[in-house]
Design a protein around this motif. Structure first.
Motif, PDB file in Angstrom:
ATOM      1  N   CYS A   1      21.183  13.404   6.967  1.00  0.00           N
ATOM      2  CA  CYS A   1      22.124  12.355   6.586  1.00  0.00           C
ATOM      3  C   CYS A   1      22.738  12.597   5.215  1.00  0.00           C
ATOM      4  O   CYS A   1      22.024  12.927   4.264  1.00  0.00           O
ATOM      5  CB  CYS A   1      21.433  10.991   6.587  1.00  0.00           C
ATOM      6  SG  CYS A   1      21.218  10.303   8.230  1.00  0.00           S
ATOM      7  N   ASP A   2      24.038  12.423   5.146  1.00  0.00           N
ATOM      8  CA  ASP A   2      24.746  12.415   3.869  1.00  0.00           C
ATOM      9  C   ASP A   2      24.902  10.956   3.446  1.00  0.00           C
ATOM     10  O   ASP A   2      25.605  10.197   4.113  1.00  0.00           O
ATOM     11  CB  ASP A   2      26.109  13.067   4.035  1.00  0.00           C
ATOM     12  CG  ASP A   2      26.974  12.907   2.793  1.00  0.00           C
ATOM     13  OD1 ASP A   2      26.418  12.556   1.741  1.00  0.00           O
ATOM     14  OD2 ASP A   2      28.187  13.119   2.890  1.00  0.00           O
ATOM     15  N   PRO A   3      24.256  10.528   2.360  1.00  0.00           N
ATOM     16  CA  PRO A   3      24.336   9.123   1.953  1.00  0.00           C
ATOM     17  C   PRO A   3      25.759   8.649   1.692  1.00  0.00           C
ATOM     18  O   PRO A   3      26.038   7.465   1.777  1.00  0.00           O
ATOM     19  CB  PRO A   3      23.502   9.077   0.666  1.00  0.00           C
ATOM     20  CG  PRO A   3      22.585  10.250   0.765  1.00  0.00           C
ATOM     21  CD  PRO A   3      23.361  11.306   1.495  1.00  0.00           C
ATOM     22  N   GLY A   4      26.679   9.589   1.389  1.00  0.00           N
ATOM     23  CA  GLY A   4      28.059   9.187   1.138  1.00  0.00           C
ATOM     24  C   GLY A   4      28.734   8.586   2.350  1.00  0.00           C
ATOM     25  O   GLY A   4      29.659   7.783   2.221  1.00  0.00           O
ATOM     26  N   ALA A   5      28.283   8.961   3.548  1.00  0.00           N
ATOM     27  CA  ALA A   5      28.900   8.424   4.765  1.00  0.00           C
ATOM     28  C   ALA A   5      28.455   6.999   5.050  1.00  0.00           C
ATOM     29  O   ALA A   5      29.117   6.262   5.778  1.00  0.00           O
ATOM     30  CB  ALA A   5      28.551   9.318   5.957  1.00  0.00           C
ATOM     31  N   ARG A   6      27.329   6.600   4.451  1.00  0.00           N
ATOM     32  CA  ARG A   6      26.758   5.298   4.773  1.00  0.00           C
ATOM     33  C   ARG A   6      27.688   4.153   4.398  1.00  0.00           C
ATOM     34  O   ARG A   6      27.733   3.123   5.073  1.00  0.00           O
ATOM     35  CB  ARG A   6      25.411   5.140   4.058  1.00  0.00           C
ATOM     36  CG  ARG A   6      24.618   3.967   4.574  1.00  0.00           C
ATOM     37  CD  ARG A   6      23.221   3.932   3.999  1.00  0.00           C
ATOM     38  NE  ARG A   6      22.511   5.169   4.243  1.00  0.00           N
ATOM     39  CZ  ARG A   6      21.211   5.293   4.123  1.00  0.00           C
ATOM     40  NH1 ARG A   6      20.480   4.274   3.742  1.00  0.00           N
ATOM     41  NH2 ARG A   6      20.631   6.445   4.350  1.00  0.00           N
ATOM     42  N   ALA A   7      28.451   4.316   3.314  1.00  0.00           N
ATOM     43  CA  ALA A   7      29.336   3.248   2.853  1.00  0.00           C
ATOM     44  C   ALA A   7      30.460   2.949   3.838  1.00  0.00           C
ATOM     45  O   ALA A   7      31.123   1.920   3.731  1.00  0.00           O
ATOM     46  CB  ALA A   7      29.927   3.609   1.495  1.00  0.00           C
ATOM     47  N   LEU A   8      30.678   3.820   4.823  1.00  0.00           N
ATOM     48  CA  LEU A   8      31.778   3.638   5.762  1.00  0.00           C
ATOM     49  C   LEU A   8      31.451   2.644   6.874  1.00  0.00           C
ATOM     50  O   LEU A   8      32.340   2.250   7.628  1.00  0.00           O
ATOM     51  CB  LEU A   8      32.166   4.989   6.380  1.00  0.00           C
ATOM     52  CG  LEU A   8      32.655   6.039   5.376  1.00  0.00           C
ATOM     53  CD1 LEU A   8      32.849   7.376   6.066  1.00  0.00           C
ATOM     54  CD2 LEU A   8      33.934   5.584   4.703  1.00  0.00           C
ATOM     55  N   VAL A   9      30.187   2.241   7.002  1.00  0.00           N
ATOM     56  CA  VAL A   9      29.784   1.254   8.001  1.00  0.00           C
ATOM     57  C   VAL A   9      29.042   0.125   7.288  1.00  0.00           C
ATOM     58  O   VAL A   9      28.083   0.384   6.562  1.00  0.00           O
ATOM     59  CB  VAL A   9      28.876   1.883   9.086  1.00  0.00           C
ATOM     60  CG1 VAL A   9      28.364   0.817  10.045  1.00  0.00           C
ATOM     61  CG2 VAL A   9      29.630   2.959   9.851  1.00  0.00           C
ATOM     62  N   PRO A  10      29.451  -1.126   7.462  1.00  0.00           N
ATOM     63  CA  PRO A  10      28.801  -2.243   6.772  1.00  0.00           C
ATOM     64  C   PRO A  10      27.309  -2.328   7.100  1.00  0.00           C
ATOM     65  O   PRO A  10      26.896  -2.022   8.236  1.00  0.00           O
ATOM     66  CB  PRO A  10      29.540  -3.476   7.302  1.00  0.00           C
ATOM     67  CG  PRO A  10      30.856  -2.956   7.752  1.00  0.00           C
ATOM     68  CD  PRO A  10      30.599  -1.569   8.266  1.00  0.00           C
ATOM     69  N   PRO A  11      26.484  -2.744   6.132  1.00  0.00           N
ATOM     70  CA  PRO A  11      25.034  -2.803   6.350  1.00  0.00           C
ATOM     71  C   PRO A  11      24.620  -3.681   7.524  1.00  0.00           C
ATOM     72  O   PRO A  11      23.700  -3.338   8.261  1.00  0.00           O
ATOM     73  CB  PRO A  11      24.502  -3.372   5.025  1.00  0.00           C
ATOM     74  CG  PRO A  11      25.553  -3.082   4.019  1.00  0.00           C
ATOM     75  CD  PRO A  11      26.849  -3.123   4.755  1.00  0.00           C
ATOM     76  N   ASP A  12      25.306  -4.836   7.720  1.00  0.00           N
ATOM     77  CA  ASP A  12      24.903  -5.719   8.813  1.00  0.00           C
ATOM     78  C   ASP A  12      25.129  -5.057  10.167  1.00  0.00           C
ATOM     79  O   ASP A  12      24.346  -5.261  11.114  1.00  0.00           O
ATOM     80  CB  ASP A  12      25.643  -7.053   8.739  1.00  0.00           C
ATOM     81  CG  ASP A  12      27.159  -6.880   8.824  1.00  0.00           C
ATOM     82  OD1 ASP A  12      27.659  -5.821   8.419  1.00  0.00           O
ATOM     83  OD2 ASP A  12      27.830  -7.819   9.305  1.00  0.00           O
ATOM     84  N   LEU A  13      26.171  -4.228  10.262  1.00  0.00           N
ATOM     85  CA  LEU A  13      26.448  -3.536  11.522  1.00  0.00           C
ATOM     86  C   LEU A  13      25.416  -2.438  11.768  1.00  0.00           C
ATOM     87  O   LEU A  13      24.963  -2.234  12.902  1.00  0.00           O
ATOM     88  CB  LEU A  13      27.859  -2.946  11.470  1.00  0.00           C
ATOM     89  CG  LEU A  13      28.554  -2.693  12.809  1.00  0.00           C
ATOM     90  CD1 LEU A  13      28.688  -3.990  13.581  1.00  0.00           C
ATOM     91  CD2 LEU A  13      29.930  -2.081  12.577  1.00  0.00           C
ATOM     92  N   ARG A  14      25.034  -1.716  10.713  1.00  0.00           N
ATOM     93  CA  ARG A  14      23.994  -0.686  10.861  1.00  0.00           C
ATOM     94  C   ARG A  14      22.693  -1.300  11.373  1.00  0.00           C
ATOM     95  O   ARG A  14      22.048  -0.785  12.286  1.00  0.00           O
ATOM     96  CB  ARG A  14      23.709  -0.017   9.527  1.00  0.00           C
ATOM     97  CG  ARG A  14      24.857   0.683   8.874  1.00  0.00           C
ATOM     98  CD  ARG A  14      24.392   1.262   7.541  1.00  0.00           C
ATOM     99  NE  ARG A  14      25.370   1.040   6.488  1.00  0.00           N
ATOM    100  CZ  ARG A  14      25.087   0.896   5.212  1.00  0.00           C
ATOM    101  NH1 ARG A  14      23.839   0.962   4.811  1.00  0.00           N
ATOM    102  NH2 ARG A  14      26.016   0.696   4.318  1.00  0.00           N
ATOM    103  N   ASP A  15      22.305  -2.432  10.740  1.00  0.00           N
ATOM    104  CA  ASP A  15      21.033  -3.060  11.103  1.00  0.00           C
ATOM    105  C   ASP A  15      21.083  -3.666  12.498  1.00  0.00           C
ATOM    106  O   ASP A  15      20.120  -3.569  13.264  1.00  0.00           O
ATOM    107  CB  ASP A  15      20.678  -4.144  10.085  1.00  0.00           C
ATOM    108  CG  ASP A  15      20.390  -3.576   8.703  1.00  0.00           C
ATOM    109  OD1 ASP A  15      20.014  -2.388   8.626  1.00  0.00           O
ATOM    110  OD2 ASP A  15      20.555  -4.306   7.704  1.00  0.00           O
ATOM    111  N   ARG A  16      22.216  -4.293  12.823  1.00  0.00           N
ATOM    112  CA  ARG A  16      22.302  -4.973  14.117  1.00  0.00           C
ATOM    113  C   ARG A  16      22.227  -3.994  15.283  1.00  0.00           C
ATOM    114  O   ARG A  16      21.581  -4.257  16.294  1.00  0.00           O
ATOM    115  CB  ARG A  16      23.608  -5.785  14.180  1.00  0.00           C
ATOM    116  CG  ARG A  16      23.744  -6.590  15.466  1.00  0.00           C
ATOM    117  CD  ARG A  16      24.810  -7.669  15.354  1.00  0.00           C
ATOM    118  NE  ARG A  16      26.154  -7.113  15.387  1.00  0.00           N
ATOM    119  CZ  ARG A  16      26.992  -7.125  14.354  1.00  0.00           C
ATOM    120  NH1 ARG A  16      26.611  -7.652  13.213  1.00  0.00           N
ATOM    121  NH2 ARG A  16      28.210  -6.611  14.468  1.00  0.00           N
TER     122      ARG A  16
END
Length: 584
Positions: free
Chosen positions: A88-103
């Motif tokens: 995983c590249d942490p820079g890509a994480r900001a492109l998807v909102p946290p609530d959507l990742r968790d859900r």
């Protein structure tokens, strides 16, 4: 590790490959026999709840759930990842909102040729794919990982783009761009409706979003977009230090500049004079304000965006880095019924954050709290906040006079800049109000001299002043790579009387979390002047600054340097950081 399911897992290609049979894949691998496959199909067909074939095979104990996902990935032509921490590249994480990742239990892996690669344990769920595409603005391609590994990465991953990937991600966006897009008409209106005709659609929107989202994820306070003769340099100020994030082809400058101006509602056709504006956005669901400033230069306009995290400005006093004894003394000062309390320091030393934190201590249901600011940096519930508008004739002094007719209990003035504001603030304090404000001075005692230089009589300063807090910001030692070491003789000597206590000190070795700097986050250094009767008498008598400082030193006044060295001993920061903050 990324596994393309090579032997014993046959190689997977991509999503467009013709899907294979899950049962056939498992038989090819030798995980089940033809008889077991027939038995599983029979159980599936007789099941009232219509179990999936893979669920039946796992329930029979022939394979585990991870092996099943590997087989599903191969059958669907997808890649299976068994080491998300590495992939995983942490820079890509900001492109998807946290609530959507968790859900959906998904995690962005990287950008690849304009596609966002996302790890999921449910690669057949079309609705998840659709949600991610809408949220990110990118075409999404799934890879497969176990739900447990995704949850572990979501829980323990670092929400920061890795510097080593920033240029690669930007280049992936640049690759989508046709050079012909980057032309800007001179007569276009600064209007959101003009987006599609200003060269700011598509990749440029993505690139600007990428720059802003990366700055927020990195915890940057400022974004610098700087053109020179060959390239467009993007720099972030993180923990007070500027560093290059990426370099953009110069041909993209006009379109990026126009996109930012459109967002800030500035005149995109005007490039000869400076402009100022604001952008209010949400990044991963968090409200962020951007203060935009443009300045013409030899190679084009430089753009600087101040990133204001409206939540950060509402920190409590206990989170700012006060030592307990200092915090108790400062609380006693701000609890005075009336008077002037000043916070001093250079630009960027956290004065506004401290004042916002002070205002959070008061009950807004029983007290009338009002502020005059330039600009208003954060919305405070229950507090009336006025913004200076010099063009309209609303100055600090004028707004302060108006506030005095509004029955205030506590007033915050963003900055005392001139004689008129200083005079009105002191008079307000002498008539029973509590006034908080800031000054630009290097230390606390110098605030007394500064007020006198602004025309406030010494006896009025002595009558109104309740306290002066001087502060600086230093970087914290990264908690992820904090290591202990024995200081050398030079370090002990630099610490003076504290050198004898420095049997061991700490520093950061450098890691992924701190971008290999060894330092991450900031805390304050403070000195507090809370004048007693002797000091007030000296102020009233117009005592020379050096004599006043000598009197304070005799009374045990602790300077910024002393507070910094105490925090070095406690392992919170380094000698170099304290020296850099206090050298002036």
């Amino acid at each position: 590790m990324v596994r393309n399911n090579s032997t014993p897992c046959p190689a997977a290609s991509h999503l467009d490959a013709a899907p294979a049979s899950l049962g056939q894949v498992l038989m090819d691998w030798g995980d089940i026999t033809p008889a077991q496959l027939r038995e599983a199909l029979a159980i599936q067909s007789s099941s009232t709840c219509r179990l999936m074939l893979g669920e039946v095979i796992v329930q029979q104990g022939w394979i585990n759930s991870e092996r099943l996902l590997q087989a599903v990935a191969t059958a669907r032509g997808l890649t299976f990842i068994d080491d998300l921490a590495t992939a995983c590249d942490p820079g890509a994480r900001a492109l998807v909102p946290p609530d959507l990742r968790d859900r959906h239990t998904v995690i962005p892996v990287r950008l690849d040729g304009g596609e966002l690669i996302v790890a999921t344990a449910q690669p057949e769920d079309f609705f998840v794919l659709e949600d991610l595409t809408k949220a990110s603005g990118f075409r999404v391609r799934f890879v497969v990982a176990t739900a447990d590994s995704i949850r572990a990465e979501l829980a323990g991953g670092i929400e920061e783009p890795a510097p080593s990937r920033a240029n690669e991600q930007a280049e992936e966006i640049f690759a989508e761009v046709d050079e012909a897009q980057f032309t800007v008409a001179e007569n276009e209106a600064a209007d959101l409706a003009a987006e599609d005709t200003t060269g700011t659609s598509g990749p440029v929107v993505k690139l600007v979003n990428f720059i802003i989202a990366g700055a927020v994820a990195d915890g940057a306070s400022d974004i610098h977009i700087e053109p020179d003769d060959a390239a467009l340099r993007i720099r972030y100020r993180i923990d007070g230090v500027l560093s290059v994030k990426t370099n953009v082809p110069w041909r993209m400058h006009a379109a990026i500049s126009s996109r930012v101006k459109i967002m800030a509602r500035l005149d995109i056709s005007e490039r000869r004079v400076p402009q100022d504006g604001e952008i209010a956005i949400k990044v991963n669901g968090k409200p962020i304000d951007l203060r935009v400033s443009t300045l013409p230069g030899k190679f084009g306009e430089k753009i600087v965006m101040r990133v204001i995290d409206t939540g950060y400005a509402k920190l409590g006093l206990e989170k700012l880095g006060f030592r307990q004894a200092m915090l108790e003394r400062f609380r006693a000062v701000i609890d005075e019924p009336h008077g002037v309390v000043l916070v001093t320091g250079p630009t960027g030393s956290g004065k506004s954050t401290t004042l916002y934190s002070v205002l959070q201590q008061f009950d807004t249901t029983e007290l009338n709290l009002s502020t005059v600011e330039d600009p208003v940096e954060s919305n405070l519930v229950g507090v009336h906040q006025a913004q200076v508008n010099v063009k309209a004739g609303l100055t600090f002094a004028g707004a302060l006079r108006a506030l005095l007719r509004q029955d205030p209990d506590i007033i915050m003035v963003g900055e005392i800049r001139d004689s008129e504001t200083a005079q009105v603030a002191v008079q307000a304090a002498l008539t029973g109000h509590m006034v908080f404000s800031t000054l630009h001075t290097n230390d606390a005692p110098s605030a007394v001299t500064r007020l006198q230089n602004l025309g406030v009589e010494p006896f009025l300063v002595a009558a109104a002043l309740r306290g002066v807090l001087a502060q600086r910001l230093v970087r914290r030692i990264c908690k992820h790579c904090k290591t202990e070491y024995e200081p050398d003789a030079a370090e002990r000597a630099a610490m003076g009387e504290f050198g004898a206590q420095a049997e061991r000190l700490w520093k950061g070795a450098g890691c992924r979390a701190c971008h290999e700097r060894g330092l991450s986050g900031r805390l304050g250094l403070y000195e507090l002047l809370a004048p007693d009767a002797d000091v007030l008498e000296a102020i009233s008598a117009r005592t020379e600054p050096t004599a006043l400082k000598r009197l304070l030193r005799d009374k045990g006044f602790e300077t910024l340097w002393v507070d910094g060295l105490r925090k070095v001993i406690e392992g919170l920061t380094t000698i170099e950081e304290v020296h850099g903050a206090c050298r002036h």
